[in-house]
Motif scaffolding. Structure first.
Motif, PDB file in Angstrom:
ATOM      1  N   VAL A 161       0.731  -0.743  -0.175  1.00  0.00           N
ATOM      2  CA  VAL A 161      -0.055  -0.516  -0.003  1.00  0.00           C
ATOM      3  C   VAL A 161       1.075   1.411  -0.601  1.00  0.00           C
ATOM      4  O   VAL A 161       0.192   2.414  -1.047  1.00  0.00           O
ATOM      5  CB  VAL A 161      -0.950   0.263   1.013  1.00  0.00           C
ATOM      6  CG1 VAL A 161      -1.711   1.003   1.529  1.00  0.00           C
ATOM      7  CG2 VAL A 161      -1.647  -1.367   0.595  1.00  0.00           C
ATOM      8  N   SER A 162       1.890   1.740   0.880  1.00  0.00           N
ATOM      9  CA  SER A 162       2.574   2.487   0.623  1.00  0.00           C
ATOM     10  C   SER A 162       3.234   2.257  -0.465  1.00  0.00           C
ATOM     11  O   SER A 162       3.616   3.848  -0.667  1.00  0.00           O
ATOM     12  CB  SER A 162       3.582   2.211   2.200  1.00  0.00           C
ATOM     13  OG  SER A 162       5.052   3.391   2.046  1.00  0.00           O
TER      14      SER A 162
ATOM     15  N   ALA B 114       2.274   1.391  -3.152  1.00  0.00           N
ATOM     16  CA  ALA B 114       2.086   1.979  -4.512  1.00  0.00           C
ATOM     17  C   ALA B 114       1.688   3.710  -4.291  1.00  0.00           C
ATOM     18  O   ALA B 114       1.329   4.350  -5.160  1.00  0.00           O
ATOM     19  CB  ALA B 114      -0.052   1.199  -3.979  1.00  0.00           C
ATOM     20  N   GLN B 115       1.019   4.307  -3.310  1.00  0.00           N
ATOM     21  CA  GLN B 115       1.107   5.135  -2.675  1.00  0.00           C
ATOM     22  C   GLN B 115       2.387   6.123  -3.323  1.00  0.00           C
ATOM     23  O   GLN B 115       1.883   7.608  -4.573  1.00  0.00           O
ATOM     24  CB  GLN B 115       0.383   6.004  -1.319  1.00  0.00           C
ATOM     25  CG  GLN B 115      -0.448   5.459  -1.322  1.00  0.00           C
ATOM     26  CD  GLN B 115      -0.755   5.436   0.494  1.00  0.00           C
ATOM     27  OE1 GLN B 115       0.672   5.574   1.324  1.00  0.00           O
ATOM     28  NE2 GLN B 115      -1.705   5.523   0.871  1.00  0.00           N
ATOM     29  N   SER B 116       3.475   5.864  -3.116  1.00  0.00           N
ATOM     30  CA  SER B 116       4.685   6.704  -3.646  1.00  0.00           C
ATOM     31  C   SER B 116       4.468   6.276  -5.118  1.00  0.00           C
ATOM     32  O   SER B 116       5.040   7.446  -5.775  1.00  0.00           O
ATOM     33  CB  SER B 116       6.037   5.664  -3.554  1.00  0.00           C
ATOM     34  OG  SER B 116       5.438   5.923  -1.789  1.00  0.00           O
ATOM     35  N   GLN B 117       4.273   5.069  -5.531  1.00  0.00           N
ATOM     36  CA  GLN B 117       4.050   4.532  -7.459  1.00  0.00           C
ATOM     37  C   GLN B 117       3.077   6.053  -7.799  1.00  0.00           C
ATOM     38  O   GLN B 117       3.672   6.261  -8.732  1.00  0.00           O
ATOM     39  CB  GLN B 117       3.743   3.349  -7.879  1.00  0.00           C
ATOM     40  CG  GLN B 117       4.622   2.246  -8.464  1.00  0.00           C
ATOM     41  CD  GLN B 117       4.096   1.249  -8.662  1.00  0.00           C
ATOM     42  OE1 GLN B 117       3.398   0.899  -7.524  1.00  0.00           O
ATOM     43  NE2 GLN B 117       4.761   0.580  -9.334  1.00  0.00           N
ATOM     44  N   SER B 118       1.448   6.199  -7.567  1.00  0.00           N
ATOM     45  CA  SER B 118       1.040   6.967  -7.996  1.00  0.00           C
ATOM     46  C   SER B 118       1.579   7.957  -7.802  1.00  0.00           C
ATOM     47  O   SER B 118       1.498   9.054  -9.009  1.00  0.00           O
ATOM     48  CB  SER B 118       0.059   7.111  -7.153  1.00  0.00           C
ATOM     49  OG  SER B 118      -1.041   7.760  -7.086  1.00  0.00           O
ATOM     50  N   MET B 119       2.019   8.861  -6.400  1.00  0.00           N
ATOM     51  CA  MET B 119       2.533  10.371  -6.546  1.00  0.00           C
ATOM     52  C   MET B 119       3.826  10.454  -7.428  1.00  0.00           C
ATOM     53  O   MET B 119       4.102  11.509  -8.761  1.00  0.00           O
ATOM     54  CB  MET B 119       3.330   9.882  -5.208  1.00  0.00           C
ATOM     55  CG  MET B 119       3.203  11.761  -4.582  1.00  0.00           C
ATOM     56  SD  MET B 119       4.349  12.515  -3.022  1.00  0.00           S
ATOM     57  CE  MET B 119       2.886  11.667  -2.254  1.00  0.00           C
TER      58      MET B 119
ATOM     59  N   SER C 151       9.414  15.265  -5.077  1.00  0.00           N
ATOM     60  CA  SER C 151       8.635  15.632  -3.684  1.00  0.00           C
ATOM     61  C   SER C 151       9.347  17.140  -2.781  1.00  0.00           C
ATOM     62  O   SER C 151      10.780  16.969  -3.194  1.00  0.00           O
ATOM     63  CB  SER C 151       9.400  14.553  -2.600  1.00  0.00           C
ATOM     64  OG  SER C 151       9.212  14.592  -1.925  1.00  0.00           O
TER      65      SER C 151
ATOM     66  N   TYR D  56      10.061   1.162  -7.963  1.00  0.00           N
ATOM     67  CA  TYR D  56       8.931   0.891  -7.533  1.00  0.00           C
ATOM     68  C   TYR D  56       8.694  -0.317  -7.098  1.00  0.00           C
ATOM     69  O   TYR D  56       7.169  -0.798  -6.749  1.00  0.00           O
ATOM     70  CB  TYR D  56       7.737   2.034  -6.990  1.00  0.00           C
ATOM     71  CG  TYR D  56       8.048   3.630  -6.550  1.00  0.00           C
ATOM     72  CD1 TYR D  56       8.579   3.280  -4.821  1.00  0.00           C
ATOM     73  CD2 TYR D  56       8.115   4.712  -7.219  1.00  0.00           C
ATOM     74  CE1 TYR D  56       9.171   4.090  -4.719  1.00  0.00           C
ATOM     75  CE2 TYR D  56       8.387   5.952  -6.102  1.00  0.00           C
ATOM     76  CZ  TYR D  56       8.574   5.693  -4.953  1.00  0.00           C
ATOM     77  OH  TYR D  56       9.606   7.039  -4.632  1.00  0.00           O
TER      78      TYR D  56
END
Length: 299
Positions: free
Chosen positions: A50-51, A53-58, A169, A254
């Motif tokens: 999940v973590s 995937a969030q970094s991937q999306s960002m 970032s 990622y």
């Protein structure tokens, strides 16, 4: 110890259900090519996924933003390059206007040409992107930032802020310009002064030569300011190139992390599926044989 027939059936049924559930789960993994189909399969890996995937999306959004910013800055750079050429052409016309042997008709022709170049410069200052948004109006993108005044001047009606987009970032990059900082009021005043001087000519103004010298100095200053703005755009373009390369590299990392966390070892899962299938078939046969065991079969 006696084992009742009912207990045998219950144990046999439970064993069959367990093996069938295992087979179903393996089949689900093979159909999705994922080891972690639901969080209960591996809670730790699922949480980490999940973590990631969030970094991937960002990261994907930032790559998209960087691409959009690169496209817009390329348009800005092209417009500024054309604008610098236009100012240089106007300077050439101003130098020609200083020729003492010019007739009134020659000077009028120079003035007409200068006015056309001024309109061209205003058009470049009102450049828009592919979506119709003006890029030299700050954050006021829906209104043309420059309005022509007189024969060669212009006034600014944008704002003093630049639109920024996140491309990494903690890094937001300006993608619009404050037009008043690049096409300065001094520049438009200089063009208006040149038009006035050409209208009056040497016969109508005792300071004609001095006026033209002031115009040349004003054009040089305006061009220097514009070129500084273009250099700033170029620096941002280089930064975007570096950040896009970094973003693509992070995207690969990622994807690799996600694969290690949840993807299926296809060869291992296929082998386990075959073993589970064999075990289920054997259990089914054994269960059927146990079901036939009865004292009445031997009477």
């Amino acid at each position: 110890m006696r084992v009742s027939s009912n207990s045998q059936y219950m144990l046999g049924t439970y064993g069959l259900q367990t093996k069938q559930a295992q087979l179903n789960h393996l089949q689900e993994q093979l159909s999705t090519l994922r080891r972690v189909v639901r969080p209960s399969d591996d809670p730790v890996a699922a949480t980490q996924a999940v973590s990631v995937a969030q970094s991937q999306s960002m990261n994907s959004q930032q790559i998209k933003n960087a691409g959009m910013a690169a496209s817009q800055l390329a348009i800005t750079d092209t417009a500024l390059q054309s604008a610098s050429t236009t100012i240089a052409n106007i300077k050439t016309l101003a130098i020609q206007a200083g020729n003492g042997g010019l007739s009134n008709e020659n000077r009028k022709a120079i003035q007409n040409e200068m006015r056309e170049r001024a309109k061209e410069l205003i058009g470049l200052a009102n450049t828009s992107d592919g979506s119709g948004n003006y890029i030299f109006g700050g954050t006021r993108k829906d209104v043309a930032p420059f309005v022509q005044t007189g024969a060669a001047g212009a006034t600014y009606q944008g704002d003093q802020q630049r639109q920024e987009v996140p491309i990494a970032s903690g890094r937001e990059l300006p993608i619009t310009e404050v037009g008043n900082d690049i096409f300065t009021p001094g520049l438009w005043t200089t063009l208006a002064s040149l038009d006035t001087a050409l209208t009056q000519g040497p016969a109508g103004s005792a300071t004609y030569s001095a006026d033209l010298q002031a115009v040349l100095a004003g054009l040089d200053k305006g061009l220097a300011t514009l070129l500084a703005g273009q250099a700033s755009v170029g620096g941002r373009q280089q930064e975007i190139d570096s950040l896009q390369e970094l973003g693509e590299s992070m995207s690969v990392q990622y994807a690799s992390q996600m694969s290690n966390l949840v993807d299926l070892d296809f060869a291992k899962a296929t082998s386990e599926f075959q073993m589970a299938m064999t075990a289920l078939q054997t259990s089914q046969k054994t269960y059927a044989q146990i079901g036939q065991l009865s004292l009445f079969n031997h009477i």
